[in-house]
Scaffold this active site. Structure first.
Site, mmCIF file in Angstrom:
data_model
loop_
_atom_site.group_PDB
_atom_site.id
_atom_site.type_symbol
_atom_site.label_atom_id
_atom_site.label_comp_id
_atom_site.label_asym_id
_atom_site.label_seq_id
_atom_site.Cartn_x
_atom_site.Cartn_y
_atom_site.Cartn_z
ATOM 1 N N ARG A 104 46.758 74.069 -1.648
ATOM 2 C CA ARG A 104 47.108 75.400 -1.171
ATOM 3 C C ARG A 104 47.323 76.288 -2.387
ATOM 4 O O ARG A 104 48.145 75.982 -3.239
ATOM 5 C CB ARG A 104 48.408 75.369 -0.360
ATOM 6 C CG ARG A 104 48.345 74.542 0.868
ATOM 7 C CD ARG A 104 49.500 74.855 1.793
ATOM 8 N NE ARG A 104 50.801 74.768 1.158
ATOM 9 C CZ ARG A 104 51.942 75.032 1.790
ATOM 10 N NH1 ARG A 104 51.929 75.420 3.049
ATOM 11 N NH2 ARG A 104 53.088 74.923 1.171
ATOM 12 N N THR A 108 48.204 82.794 -2.390
ATOM 13 C CA THR A 108 47.667 83.239 -1.090
ATOM 14 C C THR A 108 47.988 82.268 0.043
ATOM 15 O O THR A 108 47.839 82.618 1.210
ATOM 16 C CB THR A 108 46.128 83.337 -1.173
ATOM 17 O OG1 THR A 108 45.612 82.004 -1.410
ATOM 18 C CG2 THR A 108 45.688 84.248 -2.301
ATOM 19 N N ASP A 200 58.086 68.571 -0.836
ATOM 20 C CA ASP A 200 56.666 68.483 -1.197
ATOM 21 C C ASP A 200 56.239 67.018 -1.171
ATOM 22 O O ASP A 200 56.646 66.213 -2.017
ATOM 23 C CB ASP A 200 56.449 69.093 -2.592
ATOM 24 C CG ASP A 200 54.966 69.251 -2.896
ATOM 25 O OD1 ASP A 200 54.254 68.228 -2.880
ATOM 26 O OD2 ASP A 200 54.523 70.384 -3.120
ATOM 27 N N ASP A 203 54.417 65.637 -4.384
ATOM 28 C CA ASP A 203 55.337 65.451 -5.518
ATOM 29 C C ASP A 203 56.250 64.241 -5.299
ATOM 30 O O ASP A 203 56.526 63.487 -6.235
ATOM 31 C CB ASP A 203 56.186 66.711 -5.733
ATOM 32 C CG ASP A 203 55.385 67.837 -6.377
ATOM 33 O OD1 ASP A 203 54.356 67.537 -7.008
ATOM 34 O OD2 ASP A 203 55.782 69.006 -6.240
#
Ligand code: PRP
Ligand code: URA
Length: 209
Positions: A104, A108, A200, A203
């Protein structure tokens, strides 16, 4: 919403809670993603076709059922989907594995494709698309667009945590794709992370933060 399956098995709910906990360390997180994927594989493959075969047990001949020759492709979305492959493979060892690389764009929030390598027979395969997180739905919709453009016809989406918005967006864009998830959370924050979510996933799986 038809075609959306939310797992409510106590073992899954327990493991998702452990996964969400910020104190769950990388090794434990990786193992939980693997275990949840293994448990999900059981439900996701419920409609696999069977065929009758004749075998002989030590007691005598019998007609029994085996999986029919349905080709299966596991397709993780890089990176975080990689964490789901080994759990799925342990239940579906005959599956081939393709990869789609998407991230991603942090400005944006739009998905950007950077890698795609799929089995040759993707058009004849049942495709199980893997990504632990379905947030805005942008990555999922893009991945399914890529798969369909390359001939895939039967696709299932398997994630661990989805947002309500992500489920709606994916279902509206691809109503033929069954959605399987272990939890649906209500909202996204301003950075498009699922709330409460688990943070995340990439991560936490790979220790990159
Ligand atoms: C995460 C996640 C999904 C995507 C979900 O990947 O693994 O692919 O975000 O978000 P969306 O539904 O809003 O598109 P990310 O882009 O962080 O890449 P990574 O796996 O490389 O960390
Ligand atoms: N990707 C993640 O890893 N987590 C989220 O909450 C949303 C997208």
């Amino acid at each position: 919403m038809s075609n959306v399956f939310i797992f409510d098995h106590p073992l899954m709910q327990h493991k998702v809670t452990l996964l969400r906990d910020k104190d769950t360390v990388q090794k434990e997180f990786r193992e939980l993603v693997e275990e949840l994927s293994m448990l999900m594989a059981y439900e996701v493959t419920r409609d696999l076709p069977l065929k009758e075969v004749d075998i002989v047990t030590p007691i005598g001949p019998t007609r029994q059922k085996k999986l029919a020759e349905q080709k299966i492709a596991l397709v993780p979305i890089l990176r975080a989907g990689l964490g789901m492959v080994s759990g799925m493979q342990s239940i579906i060892p005959q599956a081939r594995v393709g990869h789609i690389g998407l991230y991603r764009d942090h400005e944006t929030m739009e998905p950007v494709e950077y890698y795609c390598k799929l089995p040759d027979d993707i058009a004849e395969s049942e495709v199980i698309l893997l990504d632990p997180m379905l947030a805005t739905g942008g990555s999922g919709v893009a991945a399914i667009n890529f798969l369909k453009a390359r001939g895939a016809k039967k696709i299932k989406w398997v994630c661990i945590i989805a947002s309500e918005e992500g489920v709606r967006v994916l279902h509206d864009a691809h109503p033929d794709v069954a959605i399987f998830c272990a939890a649906v959370d209500p909202i996204l924050n301003e950075d498009c992370y699922i709330v409460p979510g688990l943070g995340d996933a990439g991560d936490r799986l790979f220790g990159t933060k």
